[in-house]
Design an enzyme around this catalytic site. Structure first.
Site, PDB file in Angstrom:
ATOM      1  N   THR A 113      -4.986   1.985  21.918  1.00  0.00           N
ATOM      2  CA  THR A 113      -6.125   2.444  21.126  1.00  0.00           C
ATOM      3  C   THR A 113      -7.033   1.278  20.784  1.00  0.00           C
ATOM      4  O   THR A 113      -6.582   0.128  20.659  1.00  0.00           O
ATOM      5  CB  THR A 113      -5.658   3.131  19.830  1.00  0.00           C
ATOM      6  N   ARG A 114      -8.325   1.583  20.663  1.00  0.00           N
ATOM      7  CA  ARG A 114      -9.306   0.607  20.188  1.00  0.00           C
ATOM      8  C   ARG A 114     -10.062   1.174  18.988  1.00  0.00           C
ATOM      9  O   ARG A 114     -11.087   0.636  18.596  1.00  0.00           O
ATOM     10  CB  ARG A 114     -10.277   0.219  21.306  1.00  0.00           C
ATOM     11  N   HIS A 147      -6.546   8.398  13.306  1.00  0.00           N
ATOM     12  CA  HIS A 147      -6.795   9.565  12.468  1.00  0.00           C
ATOM     13  C   HIS A 147      -5.660  10.573  12.700  1.00  0.00           C
ATOM     14  O   HIS A 147      -4.721  10.324  13.454  1.00  0.00           O
ATOM     15  CB  HIS A 147      -8.162  10.164  12.804  1.00  0.00           C
ATOM     16  N   HIS A 207      -4.734  11.531  16.259  1.00  0.00           N
ATOM     17  CA  HIS A 207      -3.971  10.510  16.970  1.00  0.00           C
ATOM     18  C   HIS A 207      -2.501  10.562  16.573  1.00  0.00           C
ATOM     19  O   HIS A 207      -1.608  10.380  17.414  1.00  0.00           O
ATOM     20  CB  HIS A 207      -4.536   9.119  16.670  1.00  0.00           C
ATOM     21  N   ARG A 254      -7.746  11.680  27.110  1.00  0.00           N
ATOM     22  CA  ARG A 254      -9.027  12.144  27.656  1.00  0.00           C
ATOM     23  C   ARG A 254     -10.016  10.979  27.682  1.00  0.00           C
ATOM     24  O   ARG A 254     -10.148  10.240  26.728  1.00  0.00           O
ATOM     25  CB  ARG A 254      -9.550  13.275  26.772  1.00  0.00           C
TER      26      ARG A 254
END
Length: 691
Positions: free
Chosen positions: A315-316, A320, A323, A409
């Site tokens: 992740t970058r 939330h 996630h 995605r």
């Protein structure tokens, strides 16, 4: 058949490998002790050391002392350290093949340790140590002294990220920056020249002047931005790449709207260098040191905890609730432990800074089961290359000991291209990863877009909601989240955790309290400075934030007095203005810039610098060149027409008209106060000042 005189036999190379390894491990041992450790006579050792010294692998120096048999000391050179790494790989490859043959003879089954398509699988076990490029501590201390005499290259932030992952094994099986043959193969086929899967060119880009100063075979020191030597490289290749071809093949389009393509053309050096790297020390990180792990440190951690199946989440962005649900589902589906593995190197311009993101991660980490979840930070410079990047991320996570990897995605997608369309399809990354999954050696866990179903009070994959006509589906996009933060609006708990929202609000207060930059651009005499002065006075009259005017002439006098008017110097002047404006913006002030700024690429770079910290408003003062020449209070246009001023914007040098500025103002037959008022109205419309 005897080996060719020019080709060392396996026995010769094995002996050299043992000698170099022993010198690296015990550089201060006597020749007699070294000979005993290697298992050869003292005379043969001395002959081998003389040959190694002539080949530039070992440095010989006098040693004081009464024992004449210890008159000389031997230490690995930079080239010797690189050769040791090469021989280590070769030695392991051959020994594993020998073991596999013996295993098959005794049991009738393969051991699983044979090289696969020329890549050494040290063990199928994801917890075994992997090769690093570092020399021992004692050798590193000596190499630092030697490297101080070498020509130096000061690494860019992206190159520092790449070098760290080369040295610590994160980019295994790479042994250095790609040579020309490997580079061409990676660009065209996603494979190294020997057939090993590797989708991303890892290159050392430098200036033409620096490249011209080097000889092939020369060693160079690689320094961080404070001058600390991190490693050395033997230059085996030097070439000028076709960057347009690289952009087309690696990123799918030669389009500057892609951040990596923009970097390729406008930031990266013109010449590439390739060659093996020898690691001396890892880059120093003062932030979140307890959260940073090398591949071997993570593997050791997994061994200690008894974890055998580990799913990594890349992740970058801040985490939330969607996630969290996605990672919970991934761990359940893979029956694996979870590694939250966010990138803290370089991401997409405009992303939330990694300091804020890590605080967000730590704020919600206790919402995961402590016994099954861990977090580690990855100092990776992302390229936002979509499908290729997903494969690259999978290889990197494999090196870190993971067995599964979440590909979501639009994985590593950079957003829209110049035509306003997505660079990559939503699930292109998953398709390419699945195609190479077995060869990567890590299993993909694919997930679709997660949305909140209000009636069931839970997140579900959007594509799997069969009763979507009878339920309320809620979602907040990244753009909508940024708008709510900017305007101080409510962010519902179903979307994010209160702890995350609090951290984001600390960094991103409402726009009316943020710093920002107003950047005027236009021809000389267009009225930029006059409007900028009027705007400054109006903003100071309103109060609330300090206002600084960075006028072109004032900056030239006080900040860039040594610069001329060549393209290089004009770019440097604008970058200086951008740097100062970004610092003002970061600290909550208002920067008003009024240079000519003729080049679109440089204006974009300034925008990216500023937008890390606040808003950027580009104002094109669209006065025609004819009107500017008519005004010409300083007589500059007349001198330019006469050829007395060279490289004058609009006459002998081009001006890139802004394609999409936030505001375009006309000054002909319009008074200054009205022009300044247009800017104020735009600032109010953007929420940067109170109405």
């Amino acid at each position: 058949m005897p080996a060719s005189p020019t080709t060392p036999s396996h026995e010769d190379e094995d002996l050299l490998f043992r000698i170099l390894s022993q010198l690296d491990k015990a550089p201060d041992a006597s020749q007699r002790a070294t000979a005993a450790a290697v298992g050869i006579s003292l005379g043969r050792l001395n002959a081998q050391l003389r040959a190694a010294a002539e080949a530039g692998l070992v440095k010989v120096s006098a040693r004081a002392g009464p024992d004449k048999r210890q008159r000389f000391a031997y230490a690995l050179t930079t080239r010797g350290a690189a050769e040791k790494i090469r021989l280590t790989d070769q030695f392991l490859t051959r020994k594993f093949a020998e073991y596999d043959a013996l295993h098959a003879e005794l049991t009738g089954t393969t051991s699983g340790l044979v090289p696969f398509k020329y890549r050494t699988k040290l063990m199928q076990n994801n917890l075994a140590p992997i090769p690093e490029l570092y020399v021992s501590y004692d050798s590193a201390q000596k190499l630092k002294v030697e490297a101080a005499e070498l020509k130096s290259h000061d690494l860019s932030p992206r190159q520092i990220c790449d070098l760290e992952l080369l040295m610590n094994g994160g980019f295994n099986p790479l042994k250095g920056f790609l040579n020309e043959e490997d580079y061409n193969s990676v660009v065209d086929t996603m494979r190294l020249a020997d057939g090993t899967l590797w989708p991303m060119p890892i290159t050392l880009d430098v200036s033409e002047d620096f490249a011209a100063s080097l000889e092939i075979g020369e060693d160079i020191a690689l320094r961080d931005q404070e001058g600390v030597i991190l490693g050395t490289m033997t230059v085996t290749d030097r070439w000028e790449p076709n960057k347009s071809h690289e952009a087309e093949k690696v990123f799918g389009a030669d389009d500057d709207a892609h951040p990596a393509v923009n970097y390729l053309h406008n930031t990266a050096g013109k010449i590439y260098l390739g060659g093996p790297v020898t690691g001396i020390q890892q880059p120093v990180h003062y932030d979140f040191r307890g959260r940073r792990d090398t591949p071997n440190e993570l593997r050791a951690y997994f061994r200690k905890l008894g974890w055998r199946r580990i799913v990594a989440f890349q992740t970058r962005n801040p985490l939330h609730r969607a996630h969290q649900e996605l990672t919970f589902r991934a761990a359940r589906e893979a029956q694996a432990n979870l590694l939250i593995h966010p990138v803290v190197g370089m991401t997409k311009p405009g992303d939330v800074d990694h300091f804020t993101r890590v605080r967000c991660y730590e704020a919600v980490l206790d919402k995961y089961p402590a016994a099954t979840t861990s977090m580690s930070l990855l100092n990776l410079a992302m390229r936002m290359a979509g499908p290729r990047e997903a494969v690259w991320h999978g290889l990197i996570r494999k090196n870190h000991g993971c067995t599964h990897f979440i590909v979501g995605r639009d994985h590593a997608g950079p957003g829209k291209n110049s035509a306003g369309e997505d660079f990559y399809g939503a699930y292109d990354a998953q398709h390419l990863f699945r195609e190479h999954q077995e060869e990567i050696g890590i299993e993909m866990v694919d997930f679709k877009h997660m949305v909140y179903v209000q009636e069931r009070a839970q997140y579900e994959p959007n594509d799997e909601i069969e009763d979507r006509d009878n339920v309320t589906i809620l979602n907040i996009s990244g753009t909508e989240l940024r708008r709510r933060l900017a305007e101080g609006l409510e962010i519902p708990e179903w979307f994010s955790f209160p702890e995350v929202v609090n951290e984001l609000r600390k960094t991103k207060p409402p726009r009316s309290k943020q710093g920002f930059t107003v950047f005027f651009t236009g021809f000389s005499g267009s009225g930029k400075s006059t409007i900028a002065n009027a705007l400054m006075v109006k903003l100071m009259e309103m109060g609330g934030r300090p206002v600084t005017l960075l006028d072109g002439d004032i900056v030239r006098k006080n900040l860039s007095s040594e610069l001329g008017f060549s393209k290089e110097h004009r770019d440097l002047n604008i970058r200086r203005i951008g740097y100062v404006a970004s610092e003002i913006t970061k600290n909550g002030g208002i920067a008003i810039c009024a240079p000519i700024a003729p080049y679109a690429t440089t204006r974009r770079a300034v925008r990216e610098d500023v937008e890390q910290f606040g808003a950027f408003l580009e104002v094109h003062v669209a006065t025609s060149i004819e009107e500017c020449e008519r005004r010409d209070r300083k007589g500059l246009y007349k001198l330019a027409r006469e050829g007395k001023i060279k490289e004058f914007t609009g006459i002998s040098d081009p001006y890139d008209v802004p394609a999409d500025p936030e505001l375009r103002v006309e000054t002909e037959n319009v008074d200054v106060d009205n022009c300044a008022h247009q800017v104020l109205l735009k600032l109010e419309n953007m929420g940067l000042i109170a109405g």
